[in-house]
Design an enzyme around this catalytic site. Structure first.
Site, PDB file in Angstrom:
ATOM      1  N   HIS A  16       0.842  -1.206   0.000  1.00 31.42           N
ATOM      2  CA  HIS A  16       0.000   0.000   0.000  1.00 31.42           C
ATOM      3  C   HIS A  16       0.878   1.257   0.000  1.00 31.42           C
ATOM      4  O   HIS A  16       0.593   2.224  -0.701  1.00 31.42           O
ATOM      5  CB  HIS A  16      -0.873   0.053   1.265  1.00 31.42           C
ATOM      6  CG  HIS A  16      -1.901  -1.017   1.389  1.00 31.42           C
ATOM      7  ND1 HIS A  16      -2.055  -1.777   2.528  1.00 31.42           N
ATOM      8  CD2 HIS A  16      -2.847  -1.475   0.523  1.00 31.42           C
ATOM      9  CE1 HIS A  16      -3.050  -2.629   2.364  1.00 31.42           C
ATOM     10  NE2 HIS A  16      -3.549  -2.467   1.159  1.00 31.42           N
ATOM     11  N   LYS A  40     -19.266  -5.485   9.384  1.00 34.55           N
ATOM     12  CA  LYS A  40     -18.017  -6.233   9.181  1.00 34.55           C
ATOM     13  C   LYS A  40     -16.993  -5.928  10.266  1.00 34.55           C
ATOM     14  O   LYS A  40     -15.871  -6.429  10.210  1.00 34.55           O
ATOM     15  CB  LYS A  40     -17.411  -5.868   7.821  1.00 34.55           C
ATOM     16  CG  LYS A  40     -18.164  -6.434   6.648  1.00 34.55           C
ATOM     17  CD  LYS A  40     -17.338  -6.211   5.392  1.00 34.55           C
ATOM     18  CE  LYS A  40     -18.100  -6.543   4.134  1.00 34.55           C
ATOM     19  NZ  LYS A  40     -17.427  -5.981   2.963  1.00 34.55           N
ATOM     20  N   ARG A  91      -2.292  -6.263  -7.976  1.00 33.72           N
ATOM     21  CA  ARG A  91      -1.155  -7.157  -7.761  1.00 33.72           C
ATOM     22  C   ARG A  91      -1.020  -8.199  -8.865  1.00 33.72           C
ATOM     23  O   ARG A  91       0.008  -8.349  -9.466  1.00 33.72           O
ATOM     24  CB  ARG A  91      -1.292  -7.861  -6.408  1.00 33.72           C
ATOM     25  CG  ARG A  91      -0.854  -7.011  -5.258  1.00 33.72           C
ATOM     26  CD  ARG A  91      -1.345  -7.555  -3.962  1.00 33.72           C
ATOM     27  NE  ARG A  91      -2.800  -7.490  -3.900  1.00 33.72           N
ATOM     28  CZ  ARG A  91      -3.497  -7.729  -2.815  1.00 33.72           C
ATOM     29  NH1 ARG A  91      -2.915  -8.105  -1.710  1.00 33.72           N
ATOM     30  NH2 ARG A  91      -4.810  -7.618  -2.837  1.00 33.72           N
ATOM     31  N   SER A 128      -2.604  -7.681   3.396  1.00 35.38           N
ATOM     32  CA  SER A 128      -2.863  -7.458   4.820  1.00 35.38           C
ATOM     33  C   SER A 128      -3.236  -8.773   5.499  1.00 35.38           C
ATOM     34  O   SER A 128      -2.838  -9.028   6.638  1.00 35.38           O
ATOM     35  CB  SER A 128      -3.990  -6.445   5.017  1.00 35.38           C
ATOM     36  OG  SER A 128      -3.600  -5.183   4.537  1.00 35.38           O
TER      37      SER A 128
END
Ligand code: ADP
Length: 172
Positions: A16, A40, A91, A128
């Site tokens: 990031h 969430k 990515r 992450s």
């Protein structure tokens, strides 16, 4: 032109940071926006406040990057800042299909434009979720995240890190 870099940033990684560093040179201003969803909330390792604090620390050295948060639809957030574009990192092909769909939908429902920056090869395997997984076992992730994230991960898993370090010290 301003760019909005939306994500969960749980926590922010070197991948990031790389996208952000490159975007900060292209755009006049970049806003890193933690998108949160009350339903969430339980699925994250770091609370919203913790993620914002880590982000503020990790981005403090940029002159043109700010941190924000939003709890609704990204297109509603974008509508508040006309002329801004959405910034996302790509990515691999695995990201592409998902990102393509979201980018099309954001244009369809909100006329929001998305700009992609290709991940640096060096960080293209970093996510992450993998960082959270390694840190949960006390593994060293300091190369793959900014210092603010490494410190926060260590504090979150203090006992695991201490135990692993004691074990490793004992075996040498
Ligand atoms: P989300 O939950 O919306 O996918 P993330 O916080 O995981 O949010 O990621 C935000 C953005 O950063 C996404 O566009 C994602 O593809 C990108 N990204 C994640 N990891 C990397 C990386 N290692 N290199 C470049 N971009 C990345």
């Amino acid at each position: 032109m301003n760019a909005v870099f939306p994500g969960s940033f749980d926590p922010i990684t070197s991948g990031h940071m790389d996208v952000l560093t490159r975007a900060a040179k292209i755009f006049d201003h970049v806003t890193v926006t933690v998108m949160h969803n009350a339903r969430k909330q339980g699925r994250h390792l770091f609370t919203l406040d913790e993620r914002l604090e880590i982000l503020r620390e990790a981005t403090a050295h940029f002159g043109n990057v700010s941190v924000d948060t939003f709890g609704g639809l990204l297109v509603d957030y974008m509508a508040r800042q006309p002329g801004s574009v959405i910034l996302r990192g790509l990515r691999a092909v695995s990201d592409y299909e998902y990102e393509l769909q979201i980018a099309h939908l954001n244009r369809q429902i909100g006329d929001a434009e998305t700009v992609f920056i290709m991940a640096a090869t060096r960080w293209s395997f970093v996510s992450s979720s993998m960082i959270r997984e390694i840190a949960s076992y006390g593994g060293d992730v300091s190369e793959m995240v900014p210092r603010a994230s490494a410190g926060a991960l260590r504090r979150k898993h203090e006992d695991v890190y201490a135990e692993r370090e004691a074990q490793n010290a004992g075996t040498h």
